[in-house]
Design a protein around this motif. Structure first.
Motif, PDB file in Angstrom:
ATOM      1  N   ARG A   1       1.010  -1.425   0.185  1.00  0.00           N
ATOM      2  CA  ARG A   1       0.003  -0.037   0.064  1.00  0.00           C
ATOM      3  C   ARG A   1       0.747   0.897   0.064  1.00  0.00           C
ATOM      4  O   ARG A   1       0.972   1.928   0.527  1.00  0.00           O
ATOM      5  N   VAL A   2       1.615   0.928  -0.723  1.00  0.00           N
ATOM      6  CA  VAL A   2       3.019   2.194  -0.838  1.00  0.00           C
ATOM      7  C   VAL A   2       2.357   3.304  -2.112  1.00  0.00           C
ATOM      8  O   VAL A   2       2.220   5.336  -1.590  1.00  0.00           O
ATOM      9  N   SER A   3       1.380   2.715  -3.011  1.00  0.00           N
ATOM     10  CA  SER A   3       1.005   3.760  -4.395  1.00  0.00           C
ATOM     11  C   SER A   3      -0.443   3.337  -4.559  1.00  0.00           C
ATOM     12  O   SER A   3      -0.880   2.003  -4.524  1.00  0.00           O
ATOM     13  N   TYR A   4      -0.932   4.590  -5.116  1.00  0.00           N
ATOM     14  CA  TYR A   4      -2.489   4.291  -5.918  1.00  0.00           C
ATOM     15  C   TYR A   4      -2.562   3.797  -7.180  1.00  0.00           C
ATOM     16  O   TYR A   4      -0.938   4.842  -7.441  1.00  0.00           O
ATOM     17  N   ARG A   5      -2.953   2.549  -7.319  1.00  0.00           N
ATOM     18  CA  ARG A   5      -3.084   2.780  -9.468  1.00  0.00           C
ATOM     19  C   ARG A   5      -4.102   3.702  -9.835  1.00  0.00           C
ATOM     20  O   ARG A   5      -5.467   2.957  -9.164  1.00  0.00           O
TER      21      ARG A   5
END
Length: 126
Positions: free
Chosen positions: A112-116
């Motif tokens: 859960r580091v980055s949103y897509r």
């Protein structure tokens, strides 16, 4: 931070510096300038309820570190949402759209580091 968290953070920073571009995320009165968003794409396959019709949907995705999605007024984290827009540096506008889930985004990895963020290019009226 664990070794994996450190590695994921380094990977995100390297990807942003190599392929990131400035974009603006907007939803209602909220505007967030994001210095490095990475453009990608997704393909979704859907079969209609009749079992015969098949639809292929492609989205333009924006990979954005969740730590960059901060409301400049409240300093609170913001989750992407359907109905928002992303504007790239050339002025092209992309609408955040639902994909396999109704939110219009998913986590880019299990940590859960980055949103897509899933979008479609808005068609010009000219």
């Amino acid at each position: 931070m664990s070794l994996i968290d450190d590695a994921l953070s380094l990977h995100a920073a390297t990807l942003e510096s190599a392929a990131g571009e400035p974009v603006t995320y907007q939803f209602g009165a909220l505007t967030i300038a994001i210095e490095h968003a990475v453009r990608g794409q997704s393909q979704f396959d859907a079969v209609q309820s009749d079992g015969e019709s098949y639809t292929e949907v492609r989205t333009v995705d924006w990979i954005v570190r969740s730590a960059l999605m901060i409301d400049p007024e409240t300093q609170q984290k913001v989750e992407p949402c359907v109905g928002a827009t992303i504007t790239d540096s050339s002025g092209a506008i992309y609408d955040v759209v639902p994909s396999l889930n109704p939110t219009g985004w998913r986590w880019s990895n299990s940590h859960r580091v980055s949103y897509r963020i899933h979008t479609t290019s808005r068609q010009s009226s000219s």
